[in-house]
Design an enzyme around this catalytic site. Structure first.
Site, PDB file in Angstrom:
ATOM      1  N   HIS A 179       0.797  -1.232   0.000  1.00 16.10           N
ATOM      2  CA  HIS A 179       0.000   0.000   0.000  1.00 16.10           C
ATOM      3  C   HIS A 179       0.827   1.278   0.000  1.00 16.10           C
ATOM      4  O   HIS A 179       0.273   2.373  -0.058  1.00 16.10           O
ATOM      5  CB  HIS A 179      -0.959   0.028   1.195  1.00 16.10           C
ATOM      6  CG  HIS A 179      -0.268   0.316   2.498  1.00 16.10           C
ATOM      7  ND1 HIS A 179       0.407  -0.639   3.194  1.00 16.10           N
ATOM      8  CD2 HIS A 179      -0.121   1.473   3.198  1.00 16.10           C
ATOM      9  CE1 HIS A 179       0.934  -0.100   4.279  1.00 16.10           C
ATOM     10  NE2 HIS A 179       0.640   1.175   4.309  1.00 16.10           N
TER      11      HIS A 179
HETATM   12  C1  UD1 Z   1      -2.132   5.349   6.142  1.00 14.00           C
HETATM   13  C2  UD1 Z   1      -0.821   5.824   6.751  1.00 14.00           C
HETATM   14  C3  UD1 Z   1       0.237   4.752   6.552  1.00 14.00           C
HETATM   15  C4  UD1 Z   1      -0.221   3.417   7.078  1.00 14.00           C
HETATM   16  C5  UD1 Z   1      -1.534   3.066   6.407  1.00 14.00           C
HETATM   17  C6  UD1 Z   1      -2.084   1.750   6.891  1.00 14.00           C
HETATM   18  C7  UD1 Z   1      -0.448   8.229   6.626  1.00 14.00           C
HETATM   19  C8  UD1 Z   1       0.337   9.300   5.974  1.00 14.00           C
HETATM   20  N1  UD1 Z   1      -0.345   7.020   6.072  1.00 14.00           N
HETATM   21  O1  UD1 Z   1      -1.916   5.219   4.736  1.00 14.00           O
HETATM   22  O2  UD1 Z   1       1.397   5.136   7.276  1.00 14.00           O
HETATM   23  O3  UD1 Z   1       0.751   2.444   6.807  1.00 14.00           O
HETATM   24  O4  UD1 Z   1      -2.470   4.104   6.722  1.00 14.00           O
HETATM   25  O5  UD1 Z   1      -3.250   1.442   6.209  1.00 14.00           O
HETATM   26  O6  UD1 Z   1      -1.132   8.490   7.599  1.00 14.00           O
HETATM   27  N2  UD1 Z   1      -9.405   4.623   2.376  1.00 14.00           N
HETATM   28  C9  UD1 Z   1     -10.595   3.965   2.310  1.00 14.00           C
HETATM   29  N3  UD1 Z   1     -11.111   3.477   3.459  1.00 14.00           N
HETATM   30  C10 UD1 Z   1     -10.483   3.610   4.652  1.00 14.00           C
HETATM   31  C11 UD1 Z   1      -9.260   4.263   4.688  1.00 14.00           C
HETATM   32  C12 UD1 Z   1      -8.730   4.777   3.541  1.00 14.00           C
HETATM   33  O7  UD1 Z   1     -11.201   3.821   1.263  1.00 14.00           O
HETATM   34  O8  UD1 Z   1     -11.012   3.143   5.683  1.00 14.00           O
HETATM   35  C13 UD1 Z   1      -8.846   5.216   1.170  1.00 14.00           C
HETATM   36  C14 UD1 Z   1      -8.818   6.733   1.322  1.00 14.00           C
HETATM   37  O9  UD1 Z   1      -9.977   7.289   0.831  1.00 14.00           O
HETATM   38  C15 UD1 Z   1      -7.609   7.145   0.546  1.00 14.00           C
HETATM   39  C16 UD1 Z   1      -6.738   5.913   0.587  1.00 14.00           C
HETATM   40  O10 UD1 Z   1      -7.512   4.820   1.045  1.00 14.00           O
HETATM   41  O11 UD1 Z   1      -7.933   7.424  -0.783  1.00 14.00           O
HETATM   42  C17 UD1 Z   1      -5.562   6.126   1.469  1.00 14.00           C
HETATM   43  O12 UD1 Z   1      -5.938   6.380   2.816  1.00 14.00           O
HETATM   44  P1  UD1 Z   1      -5.028   7.311   3.771  1.00 14.00           P
HETATM   45  O13 UD1 Z   1      -5.549   7.280   5.147  1.00 14.00           O
HETATM   46  O14 UD1 Z   1      -4.836   8.619   3.125  1.00 14.00           O
HETATM   47  O15 UD1 Z   1      -3.603   6.643   3.737  1.00 14.00           O
HETATM   48  P2  UD1 Z   1      -3.151   5.116   3.741  1.00 14.00           P
HETATM   49  O16 UD1 Z   1      -2.606   4.794   2.403  1.00 14.00           O
HETATM   50  O17 UD1 Z   1      -4.205   4.218   4.291  1.00 14.00           O
END
Ligand code: UD1
Length: 358
Positions: A204
Site C-alpha cells: 500500500h
Molecule cells: C495510512 C498511513 C500509513 C499506514 C496506512 C495503513 C499516513 C500518511 N499514512 O496510509 O502510514 O501504513 O495508513 O493502512 O497516515 N481509504 C478507504 N477506506 C479507509 C481508509 C482509507 O477507502 O477506511 C482510502 C482513502 O480514501 C484514501 C486511501 O484509502 O484514498 C488512502 O488512505 P489514507 O488514510 O490517506 O492513507 P493510507 O494509504 O491508508
C-alpha cells in the site's frame, strides 16, 4: 487528570489498545479519541471489536483528503476536544497523519505529549510517515522506543536522554495476547490453504502503488512468485483503486481479498511460509512470529527486524526476490530472535512511567 489516547488509522489500533487496557485495569481516568482517518468497517471498527477496545469516546470523522486537508481537519477538531474536555495528557502512536496532527495540537496547547513508537527513522523524507515521525518526536515529552536504533536516532537529533524510554513494542503486546485465539479459528482454511503452503502479500505504500508503471512492475514480480507458492493478497483500498485504474491483472495463483480483520490476518501470517510486504508493522510482526519477511522497500525504519529478526530488504528487484524465495525453500533463511523487550510487557512499562508522573 484526563488522559486522551488517540487513534486514527489501522496501524494505530493494535499499538494503543494494550495501553488503553492497562489504564482501564489501573482505573486511570482516560478516554479514546478516533480521528476517523480510516473509516471503512474493515479498516477500523472491526479492530475495536477484536482488540476489545470500547467504542471511541469521541469520533472526529475526518475521512479522506490530501495530506494538508486531512491534517488540518484533524487539528481543528482535536483542538476543540482538548479544550472542551480539559485534557492534560495526550498519548499518540506510530507515524500516521493523525499522530502528527494531534501532536501539533497538544504541543501548541501546552499539553504534555507521549509518543509510542518514537525514534524510528527511514531517513527518507519522501515518505509522509518520516515527516510525521520527526514532528511528533520533537514535540513529545515522553518518547517510548521499541528498539535501540530509535534511541540512537533521537540522541543524534539532540533529544535529551531523560525524555527517551526504551520500553519495547506495544504492537507485540497485542500480538502475544491474541495469537492463540487467532490460530484457533484456522483462518487459512477459508482460503483453501494448509499451514505453511502459502505466502501473504500486503502492498500500500505510495512509492509502490501510486505510479501505475511501478505497480505494473511489482505485480509482474508477484505473479512470478505465485508460480512457486500461492499468494494471499488482502488489498488495501488505496491499492485496489490503483489496480482498477491501471487495469492490472493478477495471476489466478494470487488470491485477493478485502482488507482482513486483525485476528484472521495474524493467524494467516503466523502459518505462512513467507510474507511479502511494504508495511512497517508487518516487518515487526513477522520477526516476532519468526516468519521470513521480504520487504518490498529500499530501506526500513525498523533495522532490528533485520539484525535480530527474519526480515530482509529486497526492494522491487526481481532477482533479489527470487533469491530470497529460494533461500526460504532450501532452509537457509535466518530463523531470527526476539528483539530485546519484545516480551508483551511494553504497555505496563509505559503506563508505569505515565502513572509516576501523574
Ligand atoms: C495510512 C498511513 C500509513 C499506514 C496506512 C495503513 C499516513 C500518511 N499514512 O496510509 O502510514 O501504513 O495508513 O493502512 O497516515 N481509504 C478507504 N477506506 C479507509 C481508509 C482509507 O477507502 O477506511 C482510502 C482513502 O480514501 C484514501 C486511501 O484509502 O484514498 C488512502 O488512505 P489514507 O488514510 O490517506 O492513507 P493510507 O494509504 O491508508
Amino acid at each position: 487528570m484526563r488522559i486522551c489516547n488517540v487513534v486514527g488509522a489501522r496501524p494505530n489500533f493494535m499499538k494503543i489498545a494494550p495501553i488503553v487496557h492497562e489504564m482501564k485495569k489501573r482505573k486511570m481516568p482516560h478516554f479514546v479519541v478516533h480521528t476517523g482517518q480510516h473509516y471503512d468497517r474493515q479498516m477500523s471498527q472491526v479492530f475495536f471489536e477484536e482488540l476489545g477496545l470500547p467504542c471511541p469516546d469521541i469520533f472526529l470523522g475526518v475521512g479522506p483528503g490530501s495530506h494538508a486537508e486531512q491534517t488540518a481537519r484533524i487539528m481543528m477538531s482535536f483542538e476543540k476536544v482538548c479544550l472542551e474536555h480539559k485534557i492534560n495528557l495526550v498519548v499518540v502512536g506510530g507515524d500516521v497523519n493523525s499522530t502528527a496532527a494531534c501532536a501539533l495540537v497538544a504541543a501548541k496547547l501546552g499539553i504534555p505529549l507521549a509518543h509510542v513508537e518514537a525514534g524510528l527513522r527511514s531517513f527518507d523524507k519522501s515518505m509522509p510517515e518520516e515527516i510525521n515521525r520527526i514532528i511528533t518526536d520533537h514535540l513529545s515529552h515522553w518518547l517510548f522506543t521499541t528498539e535501540s536504533s530509535a534511541n540512537d536516532n533521537l540522541r543524534g537529533e539532540g533529544i535529551a536522554d531523560e525524555h527517551i524510554y526504551f520500553v519495547g513494542n506495544c504492537m507485540i503486546d497485542s500480538l502475544l495476547r491474541h495469537l492463540d485465539i487467532a490460530l484457533k479459528s484456522a483462518p487459512w482454511r477459508q482460503f483453501g490453504f494448509e499451514p505453511g503452503s502459502y505466502a501473504v502479500l500486503t502492498l500500500h505504500r505510495p512509492a509502490n502503488v501510486d505510479d501505475v508503471e511501478v505497480l505494473r512492475h511489482v505485480i509482474r514480480i508477484i505473479n512470478q512468485v505465485s508460480e512457486t507458492i500461492p499468494i494471499l493478497f488482502p488489498v488495501h483500498p488505496r491499492t485496489r483503486e490503483r489496480l482498477i485504474r491501471g487495469r492490472l491483472d493478477l495471476a489466478p495463483t494470487v488470491k485477493i481479498s478485502e482488507p482482513l480483520p486483525y485476528l484472521p490476518f495474524l493467524g494467516l501470517m503466523a502459518r505462512a511460509r513467507l510474507v511479502l510486504t511494504d508495511s512497517g508493522g508487518i516487518q515487526e510482526e513477522t520477526t516476532a512470529l519468526q516468519i521470513p519477511c521480504l520487504t518490498l522497500r529500499p530501506h526500513t525504519e525498523r533495522p532490528v527486524t533485520i539484525t535480530d529478526g527474519t526480515n530482509r530488504l529486497v526492494g522491487t528487484d526481481s532477482e533479489q526476490i527470487r533469491k530470497g524465495v529460494s533461500e526460504i525453500f532450501n532452509g537457509s533463511w535466518v530463523q531470527g530472535e526476539q528483539p530485546p523487550l519484545w516480551d508483551g510487557k511494553a504497555s505496563p512499562r509505559i503506563v508505569d512511567i505515565l502513572e509516576r508522573w501523574i
